[in-house]
Design a protein around this motif. Sequence first.
Motif, PDB file in Angstrom:
ATOM      1  N   ALA A 183       0.734  -1.243  -0.112  1.00  0.00           N
ATOM      2  CA  ALA A 183       0.178  -0.092  -0.015  1.00  0.00           C
ATOM      3  C   ALA A 183       0.952   1.219  -0.066  1.00  0.00           C
ATOM      4  O   ALA A 183       0.367   2.323  -0.225  1.00  0.00           O
ATOM      5  N   GLY A 184       2.161   1.192   0.067  1.00  0.00           N
ATOM      6  CA  GLY A 184       3.005   2.379   0.232  1.00  0.00           C
ATOM      7  C   GLY A 184       2.932   2.900   1.762  1.00  0.00           C
ATOM      8  O   GLY A 184       2.216   2.241   2.632  1.00  0.00           O
ATOM      9  N   TYR A 185       4.065   3.890   1.843  1.00  0.00           N
ATOM     10  CA  TYR A 185       4.061   4.719   3.076  1.00  0.00           C
ATOM     11  C   TYR A 185       3.134   5.809   3.164  1.00  0.00           C
ATOM     12  O   TYR A 185       3.410   6.591   4.299  1.00  0.00           O
ATOM     13  N   GLY A 186       2.196   6.200   2.171  1.00  0.00           N
ATOM     14  CA  GLY A 186       1.686   7.475   2.704  1.00  0.00           C
ATOM     15  C   GLY A 186       0.516   6.911   3.532  1.00  0.00           C
ATOM     16  O   GLY A 186       0.012   5.693   3.454  1.00  0.00           O
ATOM     17  N   ASP A 187       0.155   7.915   4.315  1.00  0.00           N
ATOM     18  CA  ASP A 187      -0.839   7.541   5.562  1.00  0.00           C
ATOM     19  C   ASP A 187      -2.291   7.594   4.942  1.00  0.00           C
ATOM     20  O   ASP A 187      -2.533   8.140   4.071  1.00  0.00           O
ATOM     21  N   GLY A 213       1.225  -0.506   7.472  1.00  0.00           N
ATOM     22  CA  GLY A 213       0.235   0.093   6.701  1.00  0.00           C
ATOM     23  C   GLY A 213       0.889  -0.140   5.177  1.00  0.00           C
ATOM     24  O   GLY A 213       0.082  -0.179   4.228  1.00  0.00           O
ATOM     25  N   ASN A 214       2.061  -0.388   5.000  1.00  0.00           N
ATOM     26  CA  ASN A 214       2.694  -0.577   3.609  1.00  0.00           C
ATOM     27  C   ASN A 214       2.488  -2.267   3.510  1.00  0.00           C
ATOM     28  O   ASN A 214       2.059  -2.637   2.600  1.00  0.00           O
ATOM     29  N   PHE A 215       2.987  -2.940   4.423  1.00  0.00           N
ATOM     30  CA  PHE A 215       3.104  -4.400   4.261  1.00  0.00           C
ATOM     31  C   PHE A 215       2.060  -5.293   4.584  1.00  0.00           C
ATOM     32  O   PHE A 215       2.049  -6.508   4.224  1.00  0.00           O
ATOM     33  N   GLY A 216       1.164  -4.599   5.277  1.00  0.00           N
ATOM     34  CA  GLY A 216      -0.070  -5.376   5.832  1.00  0.00           C
ATOM     35  C   GLY A 216       0.062  -6.109   7.481  1.00  0.00           C
ATOM     36  O   GLY A 216       1.228  -5.875   7.778  1.00  0.00           O
TER      37      GLY A 216
END
Length: 320
Positions: free
Chosen positions: A114-118, A163-166
């Motif tokens: 999902a990337g590192y943006g919140d 939030g990026n990796f799940g």
Amino acid sequence: MTHYDEHFGWSPNPAATAAYVGSLPEPTIAQTLLAGAPQERKDAFLWLPLMSVKPDWKRGAQGIGDCVSWGAELAATMLMAIQAVVHGDAWEAEAATEPIYGGGRVEANGGRLAGYGDGSYGAAAAKWVRNWGVLLRQDYSAVTGNPDHDLRFYSKDRAKSWGNFGCGGQRDERGNGPLDLLARKHPVKATSLVENAEQLDAALQSGYPVTVASNVGFGRMARDSNGIVRASGNWSHQMMFGGVKWLGINRLFRLFNSWGKSASGPDPDIVHQAVSDCSWWVTDEDANRMLRQGDSFAFSDIVGFPPRVLDFQKSSANWG
């Protein structure tokens, strides 16, 4: 804008939300709780069971834009407390936010990084807790062999990474890792869209907390003499409704935030300081403004949403 800007994190996704709602056996509260007789004018304070099983409870503070997970966490935590008091289930610990945040952003969205943006949206968290489940503020590292799975304390760095990796992080298989499988043992058994104040009232009176995601803000969270904060400004934010009361002919709803001790001003009906520190009453009108944005969900511990005869009023001897 306020100094809480970094704590906003609702990123609406109408198409994905509509798809999730359409997949539910009971998409909206209107099809279940409101199908029978009209609701009585009763108060319902769903935090009272939580304060009964965990008297030292205090609301934590999010460190990144993971508010969606905090709103869903408190709904799940209150559900577990209600089950402990009403049904005699064992109370263990609060729900953990990081699995909800990572699981909602990744596993519930097809398993893609999902990337590192919140940011996330309410239906993503609802989908995660229903299709996977809830993990607690406990140490799972001995079970999984991963030291990062000690969830006893909130970590904003863990939330950012997951939030990026799940759920479970980089070393965990997305969707079927050890923590995913543990979460599947403890699902929220039903979620349903809440679209207006009538539905919100019905859910709360039956003991079902409601997450609420919207861009309706509440300024400096300064309560008036009745403990009410009126809507002011824009917050892209998820919170949680955990109570309803009547003030004369006016219905009010208790809104819980995730910024730690943040609210101020008079709070005449609230006997627990920890509750007062993080929440306030909102009007029927402002609740409707929030719910009309279409990303708010009631959580149930049982399949469906049958009305339950419960007493969550402050005068009840059950709560002290």
